[in-house]
Write a protein that holds these residues in place. Sequence first.
Motif, PDB file in Angstrom:
ATOM      1  N   GLY A   1     -53.441  64.976   5.376  1.00  0.00           N
ATOM      2  CA  GLY A   1     -54.807  65.232   5.806  1.00  0.00           C
ATOM      3  C   GLY A   1     -55.074  66.720   5.930  1.00  0.00           C
ATOM      4  N   ALA A   2     -56.353  67.036   6.120  1.00  0.00           N
ATOM      5  CA  ALA A   2     -56.707  68.427   6.387  1.00  0.00           C
ATOM      6  C   ALA A   2     -56.084  68.855   7.714  1.00  0.00           C
ATOM      7  CB  ALA A   2     -58.226  68.585   6.437  1.00  0.00           C
ATOM      8  N   SER A   3     -55.887  67.891   8.607  1.00  0.00           N
ATOM      9  CA  SER A   3     -55.315  68.211   9.931  1.00  0.00           C
ATOM     10  C   SER A   3     -53.966  68.911   9.776  1.00  0.00           C
ATOM     11  CB  SER A   3     -55.130  66.944  10.759  1.00  0.00           C
ATOM     12  OG  SER A   3     -56.344  66.256  10.869  1.00  0.00           O
TER      13      SER A   3
ATOM     14  N   TYR B   1     -64.358  72.482  15.533  1.00  0.00           N
ATOM     15  CA  TYR B   1     -63.525  71.280  15.604  1.00  0.00           C
ATOM     16  C   TYR B   1     -62.352  71.497  16.564  1.00  0.00           C
ATOM     17  CZ  TYR B   1     -61.151  67.197  13.669  1.00  0.00           C
ATOM     18  OH  TYR B   1     -60.545  65.980  13.501  1.00  0.00           O
TER      19      TYR B   1
ATOM     20  N   ASN C   1     -65.728  76.561   9.119  1.00  0.00           N
ATOM     21  CA  ASN C   1     -65.823  75.160   8.702  1.00  0.00           C
ATOM     22  C   ASN C   1     -67.151  75.015   7.970  1.00  0.00           C
ATOM     23  OD1 ASN C   1     -66.367  72.036  10.542  1.00  0.00           O
ATOM     24  ND2 ASN C   1     -65.569  72.367   8.500  1.00  0.00           N
TER      25      ASN C   1
ATOM     26  N   ASN D   1     -68.940  70.851  11.105  1.00  0.00           N
ATOM     27  CA  ASN D   1     -68.971  69.760  12.068  1.00  0.00           C
ATOM     28  C   ASN D   1     -69.063  70.384  13.451  1.00  0.00           C
ATOM     29  OD1 ASN D   1     -68.399  67.480  13.601  1.00  0.00           O
ATOM     30  ND2 ASN D   1     -66.306  67.219  12.845  1.00  0.00           N
TER      31      ASN D   1
ATOM     32  N   ASP E   1     -62.223  75.545   6.279  1.00  0.00           N
ATOM     33  CA  ASP E   1     -62.066  74.090   6.319  1.00  0.00           C
ATOM     34  C   ASP E   1     -63.281  73.494   5.623  1.00  0.00           C
ATOM     35  OD1 ASP E   1     -62.204  71.409   7.038  1.00  0.00           O
ATOM     36  OD2 ASP E   1     -61.720  71.736   9.146  1.00  0.00           O
TER      37      ASP E   1
ATOM     38  N   TYR F   1     -65.968  68.561   4.215  1.00  0.00           N
ATOM     39  CA  TYR F   1     -67.252  67.906   3.882  1.00  0.00           C
ATOM     40  C   TYR F   1     -67.880  68.522   2.630  1.00  0.00           C
ATOM     41  CZ  TYR F   1     -66.528  66.082   8.560  1.00  0.00           C
ATOM     42  OH  TYR F   1     -65.979  65.461   9.662  1.00  0.00           O
TER      43      TYR F   1
ATOM     44  N   SER G   1     -59.777  67.705   2.095  1.00  0.00           N
ATOM     45  CA  SER G   1     -59.205  66.389   2.341  1.00  0.00           C
ATOM     46  C   SER G   1     -59.880  65.361   1.447  1.00  0.00           C
ATOM     47  CB  SER G   1     -59.453  66.040   3.809  1.00  0.00           C
ATOM     48  OG  SER G   1     -59.058  64.723   4.084  1.00  0.00           O
TER      49      SER G   1
ATOM     50  N   LYS H   1     -63.117  62.111   3.583  1.00  0.00           N
ATOM     51  CA  LYS H   1     -64.573  61.879   3.603  1.00  0.00           C
ATOM     52  C   LYS H   1     -65.084  61.563   2.210  1.00  0.00           C
ATOM     53  CE  LYS H   1     -63.514  63.922   7.281  1.00  0.00           C
ATOM     54  NZ  LYS H   1     -63.343  63.311   8.571  1.00  0.00           N
TER      55      LYS H   1
ATOM     56  N   LYS I   1     -55.068  59.904   5.240  1.00  0.00           N
ATOM     57  CA  LYS I   1     -54.547  61.244   5.565  1.00  0.00           C
ATOM     58  C   LYS I   1     -53.915  61.951   4.359  1.00  0.00           C
ATOM     59  CE  LYS I   1     -55.592  61.979   9.847  1.00  0.00           C
ATOM     60  NZ  LYS I   1     -56.162  63.233  10.328  1.00  0.00           N
TER      61      LYS I   1
HETATM   62  N1  PMP Z   1     -61.723  69.279   9.792  1.00  0.00           N
HETATM   63  C1  PMP Z   1     -62.877  68.775  10.223  1.00  0.00           C
HETATM   64  C2  PMP Z   1     -64.045  69.689  10.406  1.00  0.00           C
HETATM   65  C3  PMP Z   1     -63.026  67.427  10.490  1.00  0.00           C
HETATM   66  O1  PMP Z   1     -64.180  66.938  10.914  1.00  0.00           O
HETATM   67  C4  PMP Z   1     -61.901  66.588  10.333  1.00  0.00           C
HETATM   68  C5  PMP Z   1     -62.016  65.155  10.683  1.00  0.00           C
HETATM   69  N2  PMP Z   1     -61.929  64.358   9.606  1.00  0.00           N
HETATM   70  C6  PMP Z   1     -60.703  67.151   9.871  1.00  0.00           C
HETATM   71  C7  PMP Z   1     -60.649  68.506   9.624  1.00  0.00           C
HETATM   72  C8  PMP Z   1     -59.469  66.339   9.676  1.00  0.00           C
HETATM   73  O2  PMP Z   1     -59.383  65.823   8.380  1.00  0.00           O
HETATM   74  P1  PMP Z   1     -58.231  64.802   7.973  1.00  0.00           P
HETATM   75  O3  PMP Z   1     -58.656  63.467   8.453  1.00  0.00           O
HETATM   76  O4  PMP Z   1     -58.139  64.875   6.493  1.00  0.00           O
HETATM   77  O5  PMP Z   1     -56.995  65.239   8.651  1.00  0.00           O
END
Ligand code: PMP
Length: 392
Positions: free
Chosen positions: A102-104, A128, A173, A177, A205, A208, A236, A239, A247
Amino acid sequence: MEREKTKEKRVCSALAPFGTTIFTEMTTLSNKEGAINLSQGFPDFDGPIEVRKAASEAIMRGPNQYCPSIGLALLRSAVADKTKRFYGVNVDPDTQVTVTAGASEGLAATLLGLLEPGDEVILIEPCYDLYPAMIARAGAHAVYVSLVRPGFDLPKEQLKMVIGKKTRAILINNPQNPCGKVFSNEELNWLGRLCRKHDVLMISDEVYEHLVYDGRSHVTLLNFPQFADRVIVISSTAKTFSMTGWKVGYVIASEALSEAVRMSHQFITFCTPGALQEAMALAMNMDDSYYDSLLKGYSAKREIFCNALADMGFEVLWPEGTYYASIDIGTLDFFDDLAFCRYLVSHVGVAAIPSSFFWNERRGGRDLVRFCFCKKDETLTEAIRRLKKWKR
Ligand code: PMP
Ligand code: GLN
């Protein structure tokens, strides 16, 4: 005494102040109340059937063992091809693309791989929740500037004031968000020049990236070759392909910066599930019509949902990008956004996110509440019906 002991907190000092995320809190509350969950941002439908089939086939066929730490060549090439197709930018899949959980994890690997203790990272509120937590865990310090309302404009003077010798990076970002801001070309260029002047990294990031409305197109920081040696873009598949639970994310950066990201990534997860990577490579390679229909679908949902909120008399903040819409509750009779969201979930049966949790000092967004509209039309219709009934 025994009980007290079992309740003892063992969380490290860097993370202790953050507590449980507002997303977990609101989804738990929503489930408990049987509400319609427009809080945590995930679709109530799954992504393309052929992508899911590809993942199951890959699992049944195998192998199901570790794959290369930097990601399957198939997916890294798909990321490079998509980057070329949508943004006209060439990236080397072997040295510049790293697949993450994931981006996380992409964000965590970036921050843990690049920051030194004592470094400062500039964050642009509302931001975020993962950013400040991972910056803190890296031993670095978040320095906050806020977008200027009502238009969520970049606070340029303030940015010039806070950037300095200790600043290691700016983290943006785009689209943002929860407020739905889409950075303009001019703003990105301005930020790039500021970062170059102070020799600061730019972490962007862009999860989106495919949800930008009103005929505008996403401008990635990769579109500025003059800043390429300081840019790290994180995105990621969550979305874009409506599979937030898989992930599968990725990081794109210069070879030198990718080396730092890969260094920490190998010690965090080492690698990401191969079957899901294989299926996401197929997803990413889908033709433009997939991306067009995703955007068309979300544009229609944005229209329906925001118009309905406006018809009820709410002041609506239409997003330029993302799948979140916010309302201003400043004139309503509630103590703050958290009180409003708690009331809404239990008395109206609709869950939302109190936006103030995206500000370091919650008062920055205490009058804003975020709803996600990444839901089936019938889910949105029922949420609108409940809100309307209450509002009357
Ligand atoms: N960055 C932002 C701004 C998000 O809103 C999110 C939530 N999806 C994430 C990162 C995390 O992305 P992922 O689910 O791919 O880890
Ligand atoms: N990105 C999602 C949101 O903003 C939340 C993901 C999570 O639960 N951390 O709603």
